[in-house]
Design a protein around this motif. Sequence first.
Motif, PDB file in Angstrom:
ATOM      1  N   UNK A   1      30.562  16.167  -3.459  1.00  0.00           N
ATOM      2  CA  UNK A   1      30.376  15.132  -4.394  1.00  0.00           C
ATOM      3  C   UNK A   1      30.133  15.953  -5.570  1.00  0.00           C
ATOM      4  N   UNK A   2      29.405  16.856  -5.855  1.00  0.00           N
ATOM      5  CA  UNK A   2      29.048  17.320  -7.044  1.00  0.00           C
ATOM      6  C   UNK A   2      30.333  17.776  -7.735  1.00  0.00           C
ATOM      7  N   UNK A   3      31.190  18.683  -7.094  1.00  0.00           N
ATOM      8  CA  UNK A   3      32.265  19.022  -7.291  1.00  0.00           C
ATOM      9  C   UNK A   3      33.239  17.892  -8.143  1.00  0.00           C
ATOM     10  N   UNK A   4      33.393  16.829  -7.452  1.00  0.00           N
ATOM     11  CA  UNK A   4      34.293  15.897  -7.693  1.00  0.00           C
ATOM     12  C   UNK A   4      33.652  15.189  -8.863  1.00  0.00           C
ATOM     13  N   UNK A   5      32.761  15.308  -9.603  1.00  0.00           N
ATOM     14  CA  UNK A   5      32.235  14.683 -10.827  1.00  0.00           C
ATOM     15  C   UNK A   5      33.065  15.474 -11.981  1.00  0.00           C
ATOM     16  N   UNK A   6      33.615  16.535 -11.636  1.00  0.00           N
ATOM     17  CA  UNK A   6      34.553  17.064 -12.856  1.00  0.00           C
ATOM     18  C   UNK A   6      35.920  16.280 -12.783  1.00  0.00           C
ATOM     19  N   UNK A   7      36.712  16.272 -12.099  1.00  0.00           N
ATOM     20  CA  UNK A   7      37.931  15.343 -12.040  1.00  0.00           C
ATOM     21  C   UNK A   7      37.698  13.960 -12.377  1.00  0.00           C
ATOM     22  N   UNK A   8      36.559  13.585 -11.653  1.00  0.00           N
ATOM     23  CA  UNK A   8      36.507  12.092 -12.021  1.00  0.00           C
ATOM     24  C   UNK A   8      36.152  11.872 -13.433  1.00  0.00           C
ATOM     25  N   UNK A   9      35.368  12.784 -14.134  1.00  0.00           N
ATOM     26  CA  UNK A   9      35.104  12.644 -15.520  1.00  0.00           C
ATOM     27  C   UNK A   9      36.347  12.976 -16.345  1.00  0.00           C
ATOM     28  N   UNK A  10      37.092  13.619 -15.975  1.00  0.00           N
ATOM     29  CA  UNK A  10      38.369  14.162 -16.713  1.00  0.00           C
ATOM     30  C   UNK A  10      39.425  12.927 -16.649  1.00  0.00           C
ATOM     31  N   UNK A  11      39.404  12.252 -15.347  1.00  0.00           N
ATOM     32  CA  UNK A  11      40.391  11.226 -15.206  1.00  0.00           C
ATOM     33  C   UNK A  11      39.950   9.898 -16.083  1.00  0.00           C
ATOM     34  N   UNK A  12      38.556   9.651 -16.041  1.00  0.00           N
ATOM     35  CA  UNK A  12      37.954   8.427 -16.553  1.00  0.00           C
ATOM     36  C   UNK A  12      37.952   8.451 -18.109  1.00  0.00           C
ATOM     37  N   UNK A  13      37.599   9.751 -18.754  1.00  0.00           N
ATOM     38  CA  UNK A  13      37.387   9.690 -20.282  1.00  0.00           C
ATOM     39  C   UNK A  13      38.445   8.964 -21.020  1.00  0.00           C
TER      40      UNK A  13
ATOM     41  N   UNK B   1      43.437  15.641  -9.848  1.00  0.00           N
ATOM     42  CA  UNK B   1      42.480  16.729  -9.039  1.00  0.00           C
ATOM     43  C   UNK B   1      42.907  17.868  -8.539  1.00  0.00           C
ATOM     44  N   UNK B   2      44.297  17.917  -8.333  1.00  0.00           N
ATOM     45  CA  UNK B   2      44.840  19.174  -7.830  1.00  0.00           C
ATOM     46  C   UNK B   2      45.105  20.129  -9.161  1.00  0.00           C
ATOM     47  N   UNK B   3      45.453  19.589 -10.128  1.00  0.00           N
ATOM     48  CA  UNK B   3      45.918  20.144 -11.263  1.00  0.00           C
ATOM     49  C   UNK B   3      44.738  20.881 -11.895  1.00  0.00           C
ATOM     50  N   UNK B   4      43.540  20.338 -11.801  1.00  0.00           N
ATOM     51  CA  UNK B   4      42.467  21.123 -12.644  1.00  0.00           C
ATOM     52  C   UNK B   4      41.446  21.690 -11.685  1.00  0.00           C
ATOM     53  N   UNK B   5      42.024  22.017 -10.502  1.00  0.00           N
ATOM     54  CA  UNK B   5      41.257  22.704  -9.324  1.00  0.00           C
ATOM     55  C   UNK B   5      40.572  24.172  -9.973  1.00  0.00           C
ATOM     56  N   UNK B   6      41.237  24.775 -10.800  1.00  0.00           N
ATOM     57  CA  UNK B   6      40.805  25.968 -11.154  1.00  0.00           C
ATOM     58  C   UNK B   6      39.571  25.675 -12.289  1.00  0.00           C
ATOM     59  N   UNK B   7      39.512  24.393 -13.062  1.00  0.00           N
ATOM     60  CA  UNK B   7      38.538  24.129 -14.018  1.00  0.00           C
ATOM     61  C   UNK B   7      37.500  23.711 -13.051  1.00  0.00           C
ATOM     62  N   UNK B   8      37.607  22.794 -11.926  1.00  0.00           N
ATOM     63  CA  UNK B   8      36.580  22.468 -11.291  1.00  0.00           C
ATOM     64  C   UNK B   8      35.768  23.529 -10.649  1.00  0.00           C
ATOM     65  N   UNK B   9      36.335  24.375 -10.265  1.00  0.00           N
ATOM     66  CA  UNK B   9      35.876  25.417  -9.436  1.00  0.00           C
ATOM     67  C   UNK B   9      34.951  26.507 -10.392  1.00  0.00           C
ATOM     68  N   UNK B  10      35.533  26.595 -11.741  1.00  0.00           N
ATOM     69  CA  UNK B  10      34.616  27.338 -12.994  1.00  0.00           C
ATOM     70  C   UNK B  10      33.558  26.701 -13.057  1.00  0.00           C
ATOM     71  N   UNK B  11      33.481  25.268 -13.191  1.00  0.00           N
ATOM     72  CA  UNK B  11      32.444  24.614 -13.570  1.00  0.00           C
ATOM     73  C   UNK B  11      31.480  24.251 -12.720  1.00  0.00           C
TER      74      UNK B  11
END
Length: 227
Positions: free
Chosen positions: A99-111, A82-92
Amino acid sequence: MRFDGDPTWLDNPVITQGLPTALWETLAMTAGSALITAVLGVVVGVLLHNSSPGGVNPQPALHRVLGAVVNVGRSLPFLILMIAIIPITRFIAGTTVGWRAMIVPLTVGAVPFFARLVETSLREVSSGKVEAATMMGATRWDVTRKVLLPEALPGIVAGLTTTVIALIGYSAMAGAVGGGGLGATAMSYGYNRFQTDVMIAAVVLLVVVVQLVQVVGDRVARAVDHR
């Protein structure tokens, strides 16, 4: 924060008003990330299987690179991810909280996790069925679409069920660091403000949700198993 008096289960506003909203946020971030994970995970899993030495389209270089990326994704603890991809989360998502922002790291971690489960399910399909389809003139795409995926579907559904349950746990962790949901409520009130009833209620809700997901997943897996 404490409210007037010493709240009990039924008169604590956090439980009667806050928990329903928190539950909705948990379900929303889990459902959103699970949907994207289901699509991307199947694609990556198929690529991993088909490009492997025993796959329908062996490509050693692609398999090694893709496998390395998946392994890196699986090896990172979710909090660090979650911390490492903060820039990606903010960009997307345009933000890193909610909760909407958390979909990004949740997806990256689960795929990566789900992709490996898909690959395993595909690997368990009988090679005889693949060879028979190939001898009948089926293309690689036909073999994948009409043989591999249908035969592996029960395992894929079971793997998705496991992944969704893992996502529920990840969502609680995400909530504790600004993602909202039951994790945020349990941390803010149950832990930081010593409202044990809120903590217990949040845990009970999480257990119920996990049990429901498992039951539904098991039934779907049995329903699609025609072997």
